[in-house]
Design a protein around this motif. Structure first.
Motif, PDB file in Angstrom:
ATOM      1  N   HIS A 140       0.840  -1.204   0.000  1.00 27.01           N
ATOM      2  CA  HIS A 140       0.000   0.000   0.000  1.00 27.01           C
ATOM      3  C   HIS A 140       0.879   1.260   0.000  1.00 27.01           C
ATOM      4  CE1 HIS A 140      -3.285  -2.653   0.400  1.00 27.01           C
ATOM      5  NE2 HIS A 140      -3.235  -2.836   1.719  1.00 27.01           N
ATOM      6  N   GLY A 141       1.925   1.237   0.801  1.00 24.98           N
ATOM      7  CA  GLY A 141       2.850   2.370   0.812  1.00 24.98           C
ATOM      8  C   GLY A 141       3.581   2.520  -0.511  1.00 24.98           C
ATOM      9  N   LYS A 142       3.955   1.391  -1.107  1.00 20.31           N
ATOM     10  CA  LYS A 142       4.649   1.435  -2.403  1.00 20.31           C
ATOM     11  C   LYS A 142       3.744   2.035  -3.481  1.00 20.31           C
ATOM     12  CE  LYS A 142       8.004   0.235  -5.295  1.00 20.31           C
ATOM     13  NZ  LYS A 142       7.348   0.447  -6.588  1.00 20.31           N
ATOM     14  N   ARG A 143       2.450   1.736  -3.372  1.00 20.95           N
ATOM     15  CA  ARG A 143       1.518   2.286  -4.345  1.00 20.95           C
ATOM     16  C   ARG A 143       1.439   3.811  -4.230  1.00 20.95           C
ATOM     17  NH1 ARG A 143      -2.831  -0.214  -2.718  1.00 20.95           N
ATOM     18  NH2 ARG A 143      -2.172  -2.166  -3.706  1.00 20.95           N
ATOM     19  N   ILE A 144       1.466   4.318  -3.006  1.00 22.14           N
ATOM     20  CA  ILE A 144       1.454   5.773  -2.795  1.00 22.14           C
ATOM     21  C   ILE A 144       2.717   6.404  -3.377  1.00 22.14           C
ATOM     22  CG2 ILE A 144       1.483   7.608  -1.059  1.00 22.14           C
ATOM     23  CD1 ILE A 144      -1.200   6.322  -1.249  1.00 22.14           C
ATOM     24  N   LEU A 145       3.863   5.794  -3.139  1.00 18.68           N
ATOM     25  CA  LEU A 145       5.129   6.332  -3.652  1.00 18.68           C
ATOM     26  C   LEU A 145       5.147   6.332  -5.183  1.00 18.68           C
ATOM     27  CD1 LEU A 145       7.691   4.725  -1.173  1.00 18.68           C
ATOM     28  CD2 LEU A 145       6.788   7.045  -1.163  1.00 18.68           C
ATOM     29  N   ASP A 146       4.588   5.281  -5.776  1.00 17.77           N
ATOM     30  CA  ASP A 146       4.535   5.232  -7.237  1.00 17.77           C
ATOM     31  C   ASP A 146       3.671   6.359  -7.798  1.00 17.77           C
ATOM     32  OD1 ASP A 146       6.174   3.030  -7.243  1.00 17.77           O
ATOM     33  OD2 ASP A 146       4.540   1.575  -7.420  1.00 17.77           O
ATOM     34  N   ARG A 147       2.571   6.655  -7.120  1.00 19.11           N
ATOM     35  CA  ARG A 147       1.701   7.754  -7.564  1.00 19.11           C
ATOM     36  C   ARG A 147       2.423   9.085  -7.467  1.00 19.11           C
ATOM     37  NH1 ARG A 147      -3.599   7.598  -4.145  1.00 19.11           N
ATOM     38  NH2 ARG A 147      -3.922   9.536  -5.317  1.00 19.11           N
ATOM     39  N   ILE A 148       3.167   9.276  -6.396  1.00 18.15           N
ATOM     40  CA  ILE A 148       3.909  10.534  -6.232  1.00 18.15           C
ATOM     41  C   ILE A 148       4.972  10.669  -7.323  1.00 18.15           C
ATOM     42  CG2 ILE A 148       5.428  11.834  -4.689  1.00 18.15           C
ATOM     43  CD1 ILE A 148       4.046  10.375  -2.345  1.00 18.15           C
ATOM     44  N   ALA A 149       5.700   9.591  -7.558  1.00 15.92           N
ATOM     45  CA  ALA A 149       6.747   9.626  -8.588  1.00 15.92           C
ATOM     46  C   ALA A 149       6.153   9.921  -9.961  1.00 15.92           C
ATOM     47  CB  ALA A 149       7.503   8.305  -8.597  1.00 15.92           C
ATOM     48  N   GLU A 150       4.962   9.383 -10.230  1.00 15.46           N
ATOM     49  CA  GLU A 150       4.313   9.642 -11.512  1.00 15.46           C
ATOM     50  C   GLU A 150       3.873  11.097 -11.629  1.00 15.46           C
ATOM     51  OE1 GLU A 150       0.498   7.963 -14.124  1.00 15.46           O
ATOM     52  OE2 GLU A 150       0.996   7.104 -12.163  1.00 15.46           O
ATOM     53  N   LYS A 151       3.378  11.660 -10.513  1.00 14.64           N
ATOM     54  CA  LYS A 151       2.907  13.042 -10.515  1.00 14.64           C
ATOM     55  C   LYS A 151       4.037  14.020 -10.791  1.00 14.64           C
ATOM     56  CE  LYS A 151      -1.575  13.314  -9.272  1.00 14.64           C
ATOM     57  NZ  LYS A 151      -2.582  14.219  -9.892  1.00 14.64           N
ATOM     58  N   VAL A 152       5.191  13.804 -10.203  1.00 11.19           N
ATOM     59  CA  VAL A 152       6.316  14.752 -10.324  1.00 11.19           C
ATOM     60  C   VAL A 152       7.353  14.275 -11.331  1.00 11.19           C
ATOM     61  CG1 VAL A 152       5.972  15.535  -7.963  1.00 11.19           C
ATOM     62  CG2 VAL A 152       7.601  13.706  -8.410  1.00 11.19           C
ATOM     63  N   GLY A 153       6.990  13.320 -12.166  1.00  9.30           N
ATOM     64  CA  GLY A 153       7.953  12.756 -13.108  1.00  9.30           C
ATOM     65  C   GLY A 153       8.513  13.763 -14.093  1.00  9.30           C
ATOM     66  N   GLY A 154       7.776  14.858 -14.349  1.00  8.39           N
ATOM     67  CA  GLY A 154       8.263  15.847 -15.303  1.00  8.39           C
ATOM     68  C   GLY A 154       9.316  16.779 -14.761  1.00  8.39           C
ATOM     69  N   ILE A 155       9.499  16.809 -13.431  1.00  6.71           N
ATOM     70  CA  ILE A 155      10.467  17.747 -12.856  1.00  6.71           C
ATOM     71  C   ILE A 155      11.457  17.076 -11.915  1.00  6.71           C
ATOM     72  CG2 ILE A 155       8.898  19.719 -13.030  1.00  6.71           C
ATOM     73  CD1 ILE A 155       8.261  19.354 -10.068  1.00  6.71           C
ATOM     74  N   ALA A 156      11.300  15.784 -11.662  1.00  3.60           N
ATOM     75  CA  ALA A 156      12.144  15.129 -10.661  1.00  3.60           C
ATOM     76  C   ALA A 156      12.531  13.734 -11.110  1.00  3.60           C
ATOM     77  CB  ALA A 156      11.415  15.067  -9.311  1.00  3.60           C
ATOM     78  N   LYS A 157      13.530  13.213 -10.439  1.00  2.07           N
ATOM     79  CA  LYS A 157      13.954  11.835 -10.653  1.00  2.07           C
ATOM     80  C   LYS A 157      14.105  11.157  -9.293  1.00  2.07           C
ATOM     81  CE  LYS A 157      18.809  13.266 -10.792  1.00  2.07           C
ATOM     82  NZ  LYS A 157      20.053  13.301 -11.594  1.00  2.07           N
ATOM     83  N   ILE A 158      14.023   9.862  -9.273  1.00  2.00           N
ATOM     84  CA  ILE A 158      14.145   9.107  -8.025  1.00  2.00           C
ATOM     85  C   ILE A 158      15.629   8.922  -7.722  1.00  2.00           C
ATOM     86  CG2 ILE A 158      13.634   6.944  -6.856  1.00  2.00           C
ATOM     87  CD1 ILE A 158      11.178   6.671  -8.618  1.00  2.00           C
ATOM     88  N   GLU A 159      16.070   9.529  -6.637  1.00  2.00           N
ATOM     89  CA  GLU A 159      17.482   9.400  -6.244  1.00  2.00           C
ATOM     90  C   GLU A 159      17.700   8.176  -5.363  1.00  2.00           C
ATOM     91  OE1 GLU A 159      19.738  12.150  -3.373  1.00  2.00           O
ATOM     92  OE2 GLU A 159      20.344  12.865  -5.358  1.00  2.00           O
ATOM     93  N   ALA A 160      16.737   7.873  -4.501  1.00  2.00           N
ATOM     94  CA  ALA A 160      16.819   6.684  -3.645  1.00  2.00           C
ATOM     95  C   ALA A 160      15.517   5.912  -3.799  1.00  2.00           C
ATOM     96  CB  ALA A 160      17.050   7.076  -2.190  1.00  2.00           C
TER      97      ALA A 160
END
Length: 258
Positions: A140-160
């Protein structure tokens, strides 16, 4: 018995009588080298120009001294330092906390704040907090993180990448300049395309309206012309027939009377 020699680390410039060297390599206010001069001679030249003698390279042999306005020099130096501090970006790590059962409204609000931090150049640590038995369902937590990463994918990258840390799941996002530039370029191209499409449509609309209106107008005009041309002829023909009929009747009446 020994003593430690401590080197002088001050960055303050020696000026005028505070200069300790017996002779200096003198530079005039325009940057022209005047050669090696004794200290009294260099001071006399600076005094004659109503300026200061400033030791700018104390470690040289002999030290380099320049004739200048020391007050203006200090002011310019302070301004350069201030400008340098202003351009320095203090990058920090911000943190935003989510819950696995977060509602849509709270999710959007927190994610907008994450985008703001990223646009300011900060890294963002995303923390999913588990309570009780929620820790047994990390998906469930991983699903939330995936949604956040998708939302900000145009301006950010996953560092960790997402990982469990005791009862929390964390992920670190970092600003991505290339992705931001690409997104800005796509948006600009899209706006230009919309403007071009709108202009073409507006140019085609009057032409269509004109083409659509002309047949009706032409038909109306033709009908009016035909009516105007046909009606007088018909009227004249009718009048001629009536006259002929009247003349025949008059002739018959005259014959009967005779």
């Amino acid at each position: 018995m020994w003593c430690r020699i401590v080197a002088e680390t001050t960055t303050e410039h020696r000026i005028n009588d505070r200069i300790r060297a017996r002779e200096v390599r003198l530079v005039d206010p325009d940057g022209v080298q005047l050669g090696i001069k004794s200290l009294p001679e260099a001071l006399a030249i600076a005094k004659e120009l109503d300026l200061d003698l400033v030791e700018v390279a104390p470690m040289a042999n002999p030290p380099v001294a320049r004739i200048m306005d020391f007050g203006k020099f200090k002011f310019d130096e302070a301004q350069r330092a201030k400008e340098s501090r202003r351009k320095t970006v203090h990058v920090g790590i911000k943190e935003m906390k989510y819950r696995p059962k977060i509602g849509p409204g709270d999710f959007d609000t927190k994610t907008r704040q994450v985008e703001k931090f990223l646009n300011e150049g900060h890294k963002v640590k995303i923390t999913i907090m588990f309570r009780g038995r929620e820790v047994y369902h990390p998906e469930h937590g991983k699903r939330i993180l995936d949604r956040i990463a998708e939302k900000v994918g145009g301006i950010a990258k996953i560092e960790a990448e997402p990982k469990l840390d005791n009862r929390n799941m964390i992920m670190v996002l970092a600003p991505d300049k290339r992705a931001r530039q690409a997104a800005a370029s796509r948006t600009a191209n899209q706006h230009r395309g919309e403007k071009s499409g709108g202009g073409a449509a507006s140019q085609e609309a009057p032409a269509s309206a004109t083409n659509g209106a002309n047949p009706a107008a032409a038909s109306t005009q033709a009908a009016a012309t035909d009516s105007a041309t046909t009606d007088p002829a018909a009227t004249t023909e009718t009048a001629t027939t009536d006259t002929a009929t009247t003349e025949v009747a008059a002739t018959t009446a005259t014959t009967e009377e005779g």
